[in-house]
Write an enzyme that holds these catalytic residues in place. Structure first.
Site, PDB file in Angstrom:
ATOM      1  N   HIS A 195      76.939  25.284 122.273  1.00  0.00           N
ATOM      2  CA  HIS A 195      77.740  25.663 121.108  1.00  0.00           C
ATOM      3  C   HIS A 195      76.873  26.342 120.058  1.00  0.00           C
ATOM      4  O   HIS A 195      77.276  27.343 119.453  1.00  0.00           O
ATOM      5  CB  HIS A 195      78.427  24.427 120.517  1.00  0.00           C
ATOM      6  CG  HIS A 195      79.558  24.730 119.613  1.00  0.00           C
ATOM      7  ND1 HIS A 195      79.491  24.545 118.249  1.00  0.00           N
ATOM      8  CD2 HIS A 195      80.804  25.219 119.868  1.00  0.00           C
ATOM      9  CE1 HIS A 195      80.648  24.893 117.711  1.00  0.00           C
ATOM     10  NE2 HIS A 195      81.462  25.302 118.661  1.00  0.00           N
ATOM     11  N   CYS A 196      75.679  25.824 119.854  1.00  0.00           N
ATOM     12  CA  CYS A 196      74.754  26.407 118.871  1.00  0.00           C
ATOM     13  C   CYS A 196      74.396  27.847 119.214  1.00  0.00           C
ATOM     14  O   CYS A 196      74.120  28.656 118.325  1.00  0.00           O
ATOM     15  CB  CYS A 196      73.458  25.604 118.808  1.00  0.00           C
ATOM     16  SG  CYS A 196      73.641  23.866 118.421  1.00  0.00           S
ATOM     17  N   ALA A 197      74.388  28.170 120.494  1.00  0.00           N
ATOM     18  CA  ALA A 197      73.922  29.475 120.967  1.00  0.00           C
ATOM     19  C   ALA A 197      75.039  30.499 121.083  1.00  0.00           C
ATOM     20  O   ALA A 197      74.796  31.622 121.516  1.00  0.00           O
ATOM     21  CB  ALA A 197      73.228  29.327 122.328  1.00  0.00           C
ATOM     22  N   ASN A 254      78.049  19.378 122.425  1.00  0.00           N
ATOM     23  CA  ASN A 254      77.762  20.765 122.096  1.00  0.00           C
ATOM     24  C   ASN A 254      78.246  21.715 123.200  1.00  0.00           C
ATOM     25  O   ASN A 254      77.564  22.662 123.560  1.00  0.00           O
ATOM     26  CB  ASN A 254      76.258  20.936 121.830  1.00  0.00           C
ATOM     27  CG  ASN A 254      75.959  22.013 120.814  1.00  0.00           C
ATOM     28  OD1 ASN A 254      75.508  23.094 121.167  1.00  0.00           O
ATOM     29  ND2 ASN A 254      76.206  21.735 119.538  1.00  0.00           N
TER      30      ASN A 254
END
Length: 392
Positions: free
Chosen positions: A380-382, A329
């Site tokens: 990556h999610c953020a 990520n």
């Protein structure tokens, strides 16, 4: 975090979440029957008169293409983070400052929380007063496509990962953000999230069936129907489907924690530690490895697979059942790569070295994100990149 508090890897066990689990149990890749009323509850609104990306000659570029800016979001709700809200805000602030060393960062924050956000991120990060619920800009924000005529944003109708979490504001983030920047909006005929998409920039998309062919997002739609929509929306010509895991985490196993394109023809794959007992996550990784070994991309290339082993959980402060301990990520920025640092020094350094080798010419910056990871997400999610117009 209070164990009763929902997180990204904990499926809520009440209200809408139970309904979502019921839909998951009835979901299959051949588009089996769904409970009455499910389609009406989850179907996106009618699309505006805007061409699809494919019809307009647009496509989703690889993350390694040049960025205009990075979007992030300031976590807003105690009901989601409980007593960890101050700590997760510190993680987000540190991450935003690190990315700002490479490219402009726009942090979305509720108007009443904007002053605190500005104080924590400092002068190198722009704070945009725009209502949000949580920090997961990859999923709530638009997914961008580029091509002739510039740039467009795909609104994937974010519904809280199948109505598992509060998303009153986050469901409107993509539309509001595109309106703010006067960027063309394409409303998708399917529901999903940016973390469920991984492209090589040359026509290939990777995705998990569990997060797309799922009644909590796309009731009644078959895998073939969803694939056709994604090809039109993103300008890709081939989709590599990995089974994934439904109902075990709030994302239903997003691809960006499992497999990523380092470059066209090269896939980085999350792998469990050697002593990890078999479970649904090790099975998912094994199945992904099997699929990718026999796959070819849109250009007909056999894929090179680079395995990236997770850190030792016994060496991670704050590790719990919802902790997302994957190096996959990471986030590629202009001239650099932002990589998680968990506290297992040997594993952290090895992962950073592998990622540096996979992204030559880019500086690797390691950032501690253990509170973000405790909520089941990562760097990556953020984040969500706005590619430069014409990027490919």
């Amino acid at each position: 975090m209070d164990p009763r508090t929902p997180s990204r890897r904990s499926v809520l066990r009440s209200g809408a979440a139970l309904a979502a689990l019921a839909l998951i149990e009835g979901c299959s890749s051949d588009g089996g029957e769904e409970p009455a009323g499910a389609a009406e509850a989850s179907a996106p609104a009618a699309s505006p008169a805007v061409p699809s990306a494919s019809a307009a000659g647009w496509a989703m570029p690889a993350e390694s293409s040049p960025h205009t800016r990075t979007f992030m979001a300031w976590p807003a709700l105690e009901e989601v983070w409980g007593d960890q809200l101050p700590a997760v805000r510190q993680d987000i602030a540190g991450l935003a400052r690190a990315i700002a060393g490479y490219e402009p960062v726009v942090l979305m924050a509720r108007p009443e929380q904007a002053a605190e956000a500005r104080q924590q991120v400092g002068s190198t990060v722009e704070v945009l007063e725009l209502p949000v619920d949580d920090l997961w800009a990859r999923d709530s924000g638009p997914t961008f496509v580029t091509g002739p005529g510039g740039l467009a944003g795909v609104d994937l109708n974010f519904n809280g990962w199948g109505n598992k979490q509060t998303h009153t504001e986050d469901s409107q983030v993509a539309r509001r953000l595109l309106e703010h920047y006067t960027i063309t909006r394409i409303q998708a005929p399917v529901t999903g999230e940016g973390g469920g998409l991984e492209v090589d920039g040359e026509g290939t998309l990777m995705a998990t069936e569990s997060s797309w062919v799922n009644g909590n997002r796309n009731p009644g739609k078959s895998r073939d129907q969803i694939e056709a929509s994604l090809k039109e929306l993103l300008g890709v010509s081939k989709v590599l489907w990995i089974k994934g895991v439904a109902g075990q985490d709030i994302t239903d196993c997003h691809i960006d924690a499992l497999a990523r394109f380092a470059e066209p023809g090269t896939v980085v794959l999350h792998r469990p530690g050697a002593d990890t007992p078999p479970d649904v996550w090790t099975t998912a990784s094994d199945q992904a490895l099997e699929v990718l070994r026999s796959a070819t991309d849109a250009k007909g290339r056999t894929l090179r697979i680079v395995e990236l082993t997770e850190p030792d959980p016994d060496r991670i402060q704050g590790y719990g059942k919802d902790f997302l301990a994957t190096y996959l990520n990471y986030y590629v920025v202009n001239g650099g790569v932002i990589v998680p640092r968990f506290g297992d020094r040997a594993a952290d350094d090895k992962a950073a070295a592998v990622i540096a080798e996979l992204h030559p010419g880019r500086k690797v910056t390691q950032v501690s994100i253990n509170t973000i990871a405790s909520g089941g997400g990562g760097i990556h999610c953020a984040t969500q990149q706005q590619p430069a117009a014409g990027a490919s």
